[in-house]
Structure formats: C-alpha cells, structure tokens
Design a protein around this motif. Sequence first.
Motif, PDB file in Angstrom:
ATOM      1  N   GLY A   1      -6.521 -50.071 -12.451  1.00  0.00           N
ATOM      2  CA  GLY A   1      -6.223 -50.077 -13.731  1.00  0.00           C
ATOM      3  C   GLY A   1      -7.096 -48.960 -14.450  1.00  0.00           C
ATOM      4  O   GLY A   1      -6.733 -48.331 -15.451  1.00  0.00           O
ATOM      5  N   TYR A   2      -8.202 -48.997 -14.041  1.00  0.00           N
ATOM      6  CA  TYR A   2      -9.380 -48.175 -14.435  1.00  0.00           C
ATOM      7  C   TYR A   2      -9.775 -46.936 -13.303  1.00  0.00           C
ATOM      8  O   TYR A   2     -10.572 -45.980 -13.564  1.00  0.00           O
ATOM      9  N   LEU A   3      -9.439 -47.076 -12.249  1.00  0.00           N
ATOM     10  CA  LEU A   3      -9.653 -46.098 -11.046  1.00  0.00           C
ATOM     11  C   LEU A   3      -9.242 -44.790 -11.304  1.00  0.00           C
ATOM     12  O   LEU A   3      -7.894 -44.372 -11.612  1.00  0.00           O
ATOM     13  N   ALA A   4     -10.037 -43.702 -11.271  1.00  0.00           N
ATOM     14  CA  ALA A   4      -9.531 -42.362 -11.517  1.00  0.00           C
ATOM     15  C   ALA A   4      -8.674 -41.977 -10.219  1.00  0.00           C
ATOM     16  O   ALA A   4      -9.095 -42.095  -8.969  1.00  0.00           O
ATOM     17  N   PRO A   5      -7.472 -41.528 -10.194  1.00  0.00           N
ATOM     18  CA  PRO A   5      -6.807 -41.042  -8.962  1.00  0.00           C
ATOM     19  C   PRO A   5      -7.293 -40.143  -7.946  1.00  0.00           C
ATOM     20  O   PRO A   5      -7.156 -40.767  -6.606  1.00  0.00           O
ATOM     21  N   GLU A   6      -8.123 -39.190  -8.698  1.00  0.00           N
ATOM     22  CA  GLU A   6      -8.573 -38.313  -7.288  1.00  0.00           C
ATOM     23  C   GLU A   6      -9.635 -39.183  -6.463  1.00  0.00           C
ATOM     24  O   GLU A   6      -9.947 -38.858  -5.605  1.00  0.00           O
ATOM     25  N   TYR A   7     -10.513 -40.120  -7.210  1.00  0.00           N
ATOM     26  CA  TYR A   7     -11.589 -40.869  -6.420  1.00  0.00           C
ATOM     27  C   TYR A   7     -10.711 -41.835  -5.780  1.00  0.00           C
ATOM     28  O   TYR A   7     -11.163 -41.983  -4.315  1.00  0.00           O
TER      29      TYR A   7
ATOM     30  N   GLN B   1      -7.567 -36.912 -18.053  1.00  0.00           N
ATOM     31  CA  GLN B   1      -6.695 -35.996 -17.448  1.00  0.00           C
ATOM     32  C   GLN B   1      -6.754 -35.879 -15.900  1.00  0.00           C
ATOM     33  O   GLN B   1      -7.726 -36.152 -15.343  1.00  0.00           O
ATOM     34  N   ASP B   2      -5.697 -35.327 -15.392  1.00  0.00           N
ATOM     35  CA  ASP B   2      -5.333 -35.379 -14.028  1.00  0.00           C
ATOM     36  C   ASP B   2      -6.398 -34.561 -13.540  1.00  0.00           C
ATOM     37  O   ASP B   2      -6.974 -35.055 -12.087  1.00  0.00           O
ATOM     38  N   THR B   3      -6.810 -33.466 -13.723  1.00  0.00           N
ATOM     39  CA  THR B   3      -7.880 -32.559 -13.148  1.00  0.00           C
ATOM     40  C   THR B   3      -9.275 -32.858 -13.682  1.00  0.00           C
ATOM     41  O   THR B   3      -9.623 -32.886 -14.973  1.00  0.00           O
ATOM     42  N   PRO B   4     -10.094 -33.424 -12.587  1.00  0.00           N
ATOM     43  CA  PRO B   4     -11.588 -33.936 -13.268  1.00  0.00           C
ATOM     44  C   PRO B   4     -12.163 -33.124 -13.975  1.00  0.00           C
ATOM     45  O   PRO B   4     -13.170 -33.468 -14.811  1.00  0.00           O
ATOM     46  N   LYS B   5     -12.120 -31.806 -13.507  1.00  0.00           N
ATOM     47  CA  LYS B   5     -13.254 -30.931 -14.152  1.00  0.00           C
ATOM     48  C   LYS B   5     -12.934 -30.451 -15.632  1.00  0.00           C
ATOM     49  O   LYS B   5     -13.402 -30.052 -16.257  1.00  0.00           O
ATOM     50  N   HIS B   6     -11.499 -30.798 -16.113  1.00  0.00           N
ATOM     51  CA  HIS B   6     -11.001 -30.870 -17.427  1.00  0.00           C
ATOM     52  C   HIS B   6     -11.453 -32.061 -18.272  1.00  0.00           C
ATOM     53  O   HIS B   6     -11.322 -31.856 -19.638  1.00  0.00           O
TER      54      HIS B   6
END
Length: 392
Positions: A213-219, A301-306
């Motif tokens: 529920g808190y995990l960033a998808p890319e990680y 946001q989906d893109t981490p750098k954003h």
Amino acid sequence: MTCFPFLFGKKVSSDVRRDPEIDEGLSGIRIKVYTYKQLKIASDNFSPANKIGEGGFGSVFKGVLKDGKVAAIKVLSTESKQGVKEFLTEINVISEIQHENLVILYGCCVEGDHRILVYNYLENNSLAQTLLAGGHSNLYFDWQTRCRICIGVARGLAFLHEEVQPHIVHRDIKASNILLDKDLTPKISDFGLAKLIPSYMSHVSTRVAGTIGYLAPEYAIRGQLTRKADIYSFGVLLVEIVSGRTNTNTRLPMGDQYILERTWELYERKELVQLVDISLNGGFNAEEACKYLKIALLCTQDTPKHRPTMSSVVKMLTAEMDVNESKITKPGLISDVMDLKIREPKKKIGLETFPSSYNASSSSDSQGTTISLAASSAATTSTFTLKHDQSM
C-alpha cells in the motif's frame, strides 16, 4: 552534517555478557547498554499491564528507568530469524542522530540472548492507532494539527534524506511508524529496514522491503532503492492524514477502495475537496487541503525523477514554494491490490515478515503487512498480485 559513530570505531562500554554476533555488530557503536535486570525492574517484570504494543518483532513495554525517564522498552522475539540483523540496523541508523521528528534511542540490552531496544516513550501511540483507527481513539485531529503532523514528518524525512551523511532511506514510512508525543508532535520510528545511501551513489540494489500500500512500484518491481521510494510512501501517508482513511479499504465500493486511485479520479474532476475527512465537519481550509492532496500526487508520480525532494515538499507544505500543478501526472499504481507475490519463470521467491512499529497492535495491523522479498532483476517480467489486510 551528521556522521555515524560506527564509522569511526568508537567502542561500546559494558560489562554484560553479549551474543557474539551482536557483539561484533556493536563493536563500532557508542550507545548506553542496559542490563536485563535493569529493564526488568523498569517494566515491573515486563508486566502485561505495562504492555503498550505487540508485533512480529515481539512486544513493547512502558517502563520507568533508574534516572526517572519514562521509556518504551522494545523486546525483540528470540524466535525471529531476522531479529539480529534488524536489531543492529536500527541501532546503527538511529544511535546518534537527533531531530525533533525522530524517536530517541536511549540504549539497548544485549545480555545473553536478550535483544532489547529502549526508546523515549510517546504518549499518544501512532497515527494508525489514533487518526486512522476508525473512531476507536479519544483524540481529535483538527485541521491545524494534521498540517503540523504532515510538516513534521516531511521535515524528519528531509533530515534523513539530505542532511545526514550517508543519506538514510527509511523504507517503511507508514501511519503505524509515525508516533505521537503528548502534544501530537510526530516522530518517525522503526528503522529496522533502513538503508544508507552515500551521496555519490544514485541508488542501491536490494531486496524489496516495506509495507503493501506504501511501496513505490518501481522499487517493488526492480529492487533499485532511492530516496524517491520514501517520497512515494510519504505521498500515500499525506493522503491518509488529509482524508482520515487508510490507503486501502476493501469494505468500500470498488471505485473507492484504493485511496490513491480515488485521489487521482477526484483531481481530474477538480473535486479533490470531496476526499477531506468528513469528521472535520467543514472546519478546514479547503484551498490548503486541496494543495496538500496535490503535493501527495506530486510525491506519488509514476516516474521517480518527477517526484520532488523532501526539502521541496516541506517548502510546499509551508507555503514557501508554490505547487506547480502543471507537473502533476498520474500516480504510479499497482492496480490489483490482493496479496503481494512475484511470480518469475522457474523461480519461487519467499516472503519474510519484518517488524512493525513499537506501538503497532499486531504484526498485521490496519496499515497492512510489512514484507521483504528478493528483488527481481530489471530484465525479468514480474506479475504482481497484491492483497491488502482484510481486517480494514
């Protein structure tokens, strides 16, 4: 800048018998070491009446130390296979850093097979057990208090991410790990999963750990950890604080179950104000509440750098910086939230349970299950099926 004592070989002074593995891990750390007898006396023989929390890690007891300090005595279970590693990680990370929005580690006990951490006692439990407890708390969180909590957590994270060297990524920012003192000042707790990232490194590759529920998808997918993973988790937490809702509630209609998806839908319809906690009875600044939710969308946001840095988040929350709404894009989501599993060809990946905060009511509290699993490689296609705690 803050430096860690174990980098400079300072010694732990104690005449008590210690576990050899822990003794080796503590060899470079300066920290107060309590005897088991001292903590037994402080907690009235670990009386059930003094128990203030229990989780996968063990139990936590309220106690009064010899110097008169009231403490939270976190007793790690001897049955936990991951206990030693997490015990040492928590001490390494938190032993000498201090900030208004971090818990304070008084010391530890490493006598025999006892592994105990001693923290400052925080009177008002966690956000999970109060604000998000579904009316089971006597505390009332008005809008000003919620703002202070959001800003306090953001400042604590900014300190970990940008001021401490090496930088610290917490990896388990969630409501049950945000504890509250008598004035409802937030304190980030539970550093058992934390990772250190030197300033010259863009990321570290590691097994995936955190809370569903808190995990960033890319990680979760690639296992490449950056500070942006914490920022994603903070964004989810920010929505929870504004809405008074946990991030997932399967008892609600399908369109309302996952709060981040709901936030995006309302943002697109320019109806974010509908997400604000109804228990506030209109007693809030609507423009400010919507701004906080927009900041949450920037963080997730989906893109981490954003995603913004935590210092930028603090400035936006405190109105020192404007929220650039043109930069908001759809949040990163893992849509089917039912029991996190990764399926890879010809390979099974096991799950390991990690501890929750010292004030969590159980190992699988309303904030979901804290998990750790081997990270898949970036080249591997992984199928995620997430299942959130059904007790919510």
